[in-house]
Design a protein around this motif. Structure first.
Motif, PDB file in Angstrom:
ATOM      1  N   PRO A  64       0.828  -1.194   0.000  1.00 34.70           N
ATOM      2  CA  PRO A  64       0.000   0.000   0.000  1.00 34.70           C
ATOM      3  C   PRO A  64       0.869   1.253   0.000  1.00 34.70           C
ATOM      4  CG  PRO A  64      -0.527  -1.446   1.870  1.00 34.70           C
ATOM      5  CD  PRO A  64       0.648  -2.028   1.160  1.00 34.70           C
TER       6      PRO A  64
ATOM      7  N   ASP B 152      -3.100   5.260  -2.208  1.00 32.50           N
ATOM      8  CA  ASP B 152      -4.235   4.463  -1.764  1.00 32.50           C
ATOM      9  C   ASP B 152      -5.217   5.275  -0.923  1.00 32.50           C
ATOM     10  OD1 ASP B 152      -3.426   2.097  -2.997  1.00 32.50           O
ATOM     11  OD2 ASP B 152      -2.059   1.655  -1.337  1.00 32.50           O
TER      12      ASP B 152
ATOM     13  N   PRO C   7      -1.002   4.119   5.077  1.00 34.55           N
ATOM     14  CA  PRO C   7      -0.507   2.790   4.676  1.00 34.55           C
ATOM     15  C   PRO C   7      -0.316   1.858   5.878  1.00 34.55           C
ATOM     16  CG  PRO C   7       0.672   4.482   3.474  1.00 34.55           C
ATOM     17  CD  PRO C   7      -0.178   5.189   4.496  1.00 34.55           C
TER      18      PRO C   7
ATOM     19  N   PRO D 244       3.474  -3.175   5.900  1.00 38.65           N
ATOM     20  CA  PRO D 244       2.872  -3.306   4.564  1.00 38.65           C
ATOM     21  C   PRO D 244       3.540  -4.410   3.730  1.00 38.65           C
ATOM     22  CG  PRO D 244       3.136  -0.987   5.103  1.00 38.65           C
ATOM     23  CD  PRO D 244       3.862  -1.778   6.173  1.00 38.65           C
TER      24      PRO D 244
END
Length: 174
Positions: A13, A17, A26, A106
């Protein structure tokens, strides 16, 4: 199916996003996706445990000694793939434990999602092989192969084809 970043693919991410869907950083998104993945793994691991339990018990049954070479090969392959499936589905926990606190959540989610997909694929193959082995005892070999193959197609459709179709069909193109 294991969570993936919205928009498909295995990319971690990123800042872009935030334009879509939820208003989360994120890191917040990775935390949410990690929780989702853990819930999915709990369901999959239950299936692995049940299937693996059946395989473990089978070898200690008196009828096991009467199995032919083909059925023994199916059994050994199913047990090995079942162990690999369990490893792939438990792997994300070890991964998380080893990298926790290193600020790579992430990326951890992406790797863990890949492990989960691999585990599901191995679980599907293990299920089909186990079914084939069991059905070969109950019905003739041809019918057993057709039934196990049909279940394999069904699992592939439910676990892989339908989720991929839904991702393509319902994900907006930007």
């Amino acid at each position: 199916m294991a969570p993936e970043p919205e928009g498909g693919g295995d990319a971690a991410p990123g800042p872009s996003d935030r334009r879509r869907g939820r208003d989360e950083s994120p890191e917040e998104r990775a935390d949410r996706m990690w929780v989702d993945l853990l819930q999915e793994l709990r369901v999959a691991q239950t299936g692995v445990q049940i299937l693996f339990g059946v395989l473990f018990i089978a070898v200690f049954q008196p009828a096991f000694t009467d199995l032919g070479d083909t059925d023994r090969a199916l059994y050994v392959t199913a047990v090995v793939l079942g162990a690999a499936s369990a490893g792939s589905l438990i792997g994300p926990v070890s991964l998380h434990r080893m990298v926790a606190g290193h600020r790579i959540k992430p990326q951890t989610v992406v790797i863990a999602a890949r492990m989960a997909r691999t585990g599901l694929l191995l679980l599907a193959v293990t299920t089909v092989l186990t079914l084939l082995m069991l059905l070969r005892v109950a019905v003739d070999d041809t019918l057993a192969a057709w039934l196990a193959g049909a279940v394999g197609v069904w699992l592939f459709t439910l676990w892989f084809a339908l989720p991929l179709w839904a991702r393509r069909h319902y994900t907006s193109r930007e």
